[in-house]
Motif scaffolding. Sequence first.
Motif, PDB file in Angstrom:
ATOM      1  N   LEU A 166      28.707  33.740  37.113  1.00 20.66           N
ATOM      2  CA  LEU A 166      28.732  33.011  38.383  1.00 20.66           C
ATOM      3  C   LEU A 166      30.147  32.581  38.747  1.00 20.66           C
ATOM      4  N   ARG A 167      30.885  32.044  37.793  1.00 21.59           N
ATOM      5  CA  ARG A 167      32.248  31.562  38.061  1.00 21.59           C
ATOM      6  C   ARG A 167      33.257  32.700  38.185  1.00 21.59           C
ATOM      7  N   GLU A 168      33.271  33.583  37.208  1.00 24.90           N
ATOM      8  CA  GLU A 168      34.353  34.553  37.108  1.00 24.90           C
ATOM      9  C   GLU A 168      34.124  35.827  37.922  1.00 24.90           C
ATOM     10  N   ARG A 169      32.933  36.362  37.913  1.00 26.39           N
ATOM     11  CA  ARG A 169      32.679  37.610  38.636  1.00 26.39           C
ATOM     12  C   ARG A 169      32.317  37.348  40.091  1.00 26.39           C
ATOM     13  N   TYR A 170      31.491  36.309  40.325  1.00 28.48           N
ATOM     14  CA  TYR A 170      30.986  36.079  41.680  1.00 28.48           C
ATOM     15  C   TYR A 170      31.699  34.947  42.407  1.00 28.48           C
ATOM     16  N   GLY A 171      32.600  34.230  41.757  1.00 29.46           N
ATOM     17  CA  GLY A 171      33.432  33.221  42.407  1.00 29.46           C
ATOM     18  C   GLY A 171      32.711  31.984  42.905  1.00 29.46           C
ATOM     19  N   PHE A 172      31.589  31.621  42.291  1.00 25.01           N
ATOM     20  CA  PHE A 172      30.839  30.447  42.740  1.00 25.01           C
ATOM     21  C   PHE A 172      31.644  29.174  42.507  1.00 25.01           C
ATOM     22  N   LYS A 173      31.792  28.359  43.535  1.00 22.38           N
ATOM     23  CA  LYS A 173      32.597  27.136  43.475  1.00 22.38           C
ATOM     24  C   LYS A 173      31.763  25.860  43.370  1.00 22.38           C
ATOM     25  N   GLY A 174      30.457  25.951  43.583  1.00 25.97           N
ATOM     26  CA  GLY A 174      29.606  24.767  43.555  1.00 25.97           C
ATOM     27  C   GLY A 174      29.292  24.311  42.141  1.00 25.97           C
ATOM     28  N   GLU A 175      28.313  23.435  42.045  1.00 24.80           N
ATOM     29  CA  GLU A 175      27.911  22.902  40.744  1.00 24.80           C
ATOM     30  C   GLU A 175      27.042  23.914  40.008  1.00 24.80           C
ATOM     31  N   ILE A 176      27.369  24.128  38.737  1.00 30.13           N
ATOM     32  CA  ILE A 176      26.498  24.866  37.836  1.00 30.13           C
ATOM     33  C   ILE A 176      25.972  23.840  36.842  1.00 30.13           C
ATOM     34  N   ARG A 177      24.654  23.703  36.798  1.00 31.57           N
ATOM     35  CA  ARG A 177      24.022  22.648  35.994  1.00 31.57           C
ATOM     36  C   ARG A 177      23.230  23.249  34.834  1.00 31.57           C
ATOM     37  N   ALA A 178      23.433  22.700  33.651  1.00 33.07           N
ATOM     38  CA  ALA A 178      22.657  23.081  32.474  1.00 33.07           C
ATOM     39  C   ALA A 178      21.470  22.132  32.344  1.00 33.07           C
ATOM     40  N   THR A 179      20.281  22.702  32.127  1.00 34.50           N
ATOM     41  CA  THR A 179      19.077  21.901  31.907  1.00 34.50           C
ATOM     42  C   THR A 179      18.354  22.417  30.668  1.00 34.50           C
ATOM     43  N   GLY A 180      17.464  21.606  30.158  1.00 36.21           N
ATOM     44  CA  GLY A 180      16.660  22.012  28.996  1.00 36.21           C
ATOM     45  C   GLY A 180      17.173  21.390  27.726  1.00 36.21           C
ATOM     46  N   ASP A 181      17.418  22.218  26.731  1.00 36.89           N
ATOM     47  CA  ASP A 181      17.850  21.756  25.413  1.00 36.89           C
ATOM     48  C   ASP A 181      19.371  21.609  25.400  1.00 36.89           C
ATOM     49  N   VAL A 182      19.877  20.662  26.182  1.00 40.33           N
ATOM     50  CA  VAL A 182      21.313  20.441  26.346  1.00 40.33           C
ATOM     51  C   VAL A 182      21.736  19.320  25.395  1.00 40.33           C
ATOM     52  N   LEU A 183      22.613  19.681  24.449  1.00 38.54           N
ATOM     53  CA  LEU A 183      23.002  18.779  23.368  1.00 38.54           C
ATOM     54  C   LEU A 183      24.507  18.537  23.339  1.00 38.54           C
ATOM     55  N   TYR A 184      24.880  17.443  22.739  1.00 42.09           N
ATOM     56  CA  TYR A 184      26.282  17.058  22.548  1.00 42.09           C
ATOM     57  C   TYR A 184      27.117  18.232  22.040  1.00 42.09           C
ATOM     58  N   ASP A 185      26.630  18.910  21.004  1.00 43.22           N
ATOM     59  CA  ASP A 185      27.386  19.977  20.343  1.00 43.22           C
ATOM     60  C   ASP A 185      27.725  21.144  21.258  1.00 43.22           C
ATOM     61  N   GLN A 186      27.029  21.291  22.357  1.00 46.28           N
ATOM     62  CA  GLN A 186      27.234  22.435  23.250  1.00 46.28           C
ATOM     63  C   GLN A 186      28.115  22.121  24.457  1.00 46.28           C
ATOM     64  N   LEU A 187      28.318  20.864  24.770  1.00 49.10           N
ATOM     65  CA  LEU A 187      28.958  20.497  26.035  1.00 49.10           C
ATOM     66  C   LEU A 187      30.344  21.114  26.217  1.00 49.10           C
ATOM     67  N   PHE A 188      31.169  21.060  25.187  1.00 53.49           N
ATOM     68  CA  PHE A 188      32.517  21.621  25.286  1.00 53.49           C
ATOM     69  C   PHE A 188      32.460  23.102  25.652  1.00 53.49           C
ATOM     70  N   TYR A 189      31.584  23.849  24.987  1.00 56.66           N
ATOM     71  CA  TYR A 189      31.475  25.286  25.221  1.00 56.66           C
ATOM     72  C   TYR A 189      30.843  25.595  26.574  1.00 56.66           C
ATOM     73  N   MET A 190      29.880  24.801  26.972  1.00 56.32           N
ATOM     74  CA  MET A 190      29.276  24.979  28.296  1.00 56.32           C
ATOM     75  C   MET A 190      30.328  24.795  29.384  1.00 56.32           C
ATOM     76  N   GLN A 191      31.153  23.768  29.241  1.00 52.28           N
ATOM     77  CA  GLN A 191      32.212  23.518  30.210  1.00 52.28           C
ATOM     78  C   GLN A 191      33.185  24.690  30.259  1.00 52.28           C
ATOM     79  N   ARG A 192      33.528  25.260  29.125  1.00 56.68           N
ATOM     80  CA  ARG A 192      34.446  26.407  29.076  1.00 56.68           C
ATOM     81  C   ARG A 192      33.879  27.598  29.835  1.00 56.68           C
ATOM     82  N   CYS A 193      32.558  27.687  29.901  1.00 55.92           N
ATOM     83  CA  CYS A 193      31.913  28.808  30.606  1.00 55.92           C
ATOM     84  C   CYS A 193      31.755  28.551  32.096  1.00 55.92           C
ATOM     85  N   GLY A 194      32.120  27.364  32.561  1.00 61.53           N
ATOM     86  CA  GLY A 194      32.056  27.070  33.990  1.00 61.53           C
ATOM     87  C   GLY A 194      30.991  26.083  34.399  1.00 61.53           C
ATOM     88  N   ILE A 195      30.236  25.568  33.449  1.00 68.61           N
ATOM     89  CA  ILE A 195      29.201  24.583  33.765  1.00 68.61           C
ATOM     90  C   ILE A 195      29.872  23.225  33.957  1.00 68.61           C
TER      91      ILE A 195
END
Length: 164
Positions: free
Chosen positions: A95-124
Motif C-alpha cells: 500500500l505504501r511503497e507500490r501504490y503510494g497510499f498516504k492515508g492511515e493504515i491501521r492494524a487490528t486483531g492480535d496487535v502486540l507491543y512486540d510488533q509495533l516497531f516492525y509494523m511502523q517500518r512497514c508503513g502502518i
Amino acid sequence: MDNYIKDRKVDSNEWMPFTGLEDGDSLPTGDIYVPIEEWLNARETLLTRNGRLGVALRNTDDPAIIKDDLDRLDLVVLEFPKMADGRAFTQARLLRERYGFKGEIRATGDVLYDQLFYMQRCGINGFELRDDQNASHSLRAFDEMTVTYQPASDEELPLWRRQK
C-alpha cells in the motif's frame, strides 16, 4: 477506544465499522470503514455520503484490488488474526511503497507491543491494540531499536548505503 495509537501517540478512535448496506438504507454519518466486499458492491453509493471513508482488508486479500480507489480512501484497515501470521505486513508495504497510499493504515486483531516497531517500518501508522495491551506503555516499542539494517517504508536505503 483507549487502546489505540495513531502516529506514535495514544489517541481516540473516531472511526466506526459499518456493514450491511441494503438498498434504500440511509448512509451513516461520520467516519466509517467497510469490509472489502461492501466496498466492491456499493462503492459509488458509499462515495456519495459525507464523512471520511475506509476499507477493511482481510490478510488474504490482495491490496491491488483497491489500488485504483486509494485516492478516495482515508483509511485502510489490515487484519492481524494471530501473531504468527505476517501477511498484513506485506499488504502495508505494498500500500505504501507500490501504490503510494498516504492515508492511515491501521492494524487490528492480535496487535502486540512486540510488533509495533516492525509494523511502523512497514508503513502502518494506526494500531488497535489487543485488550490486554496498554497503549501508554506500548509507545516505548517505537524507540526500542535505534538502528535498522534493511530498507523499508520508513527508510529507503540499507544501513551499508547510508553515509553520514
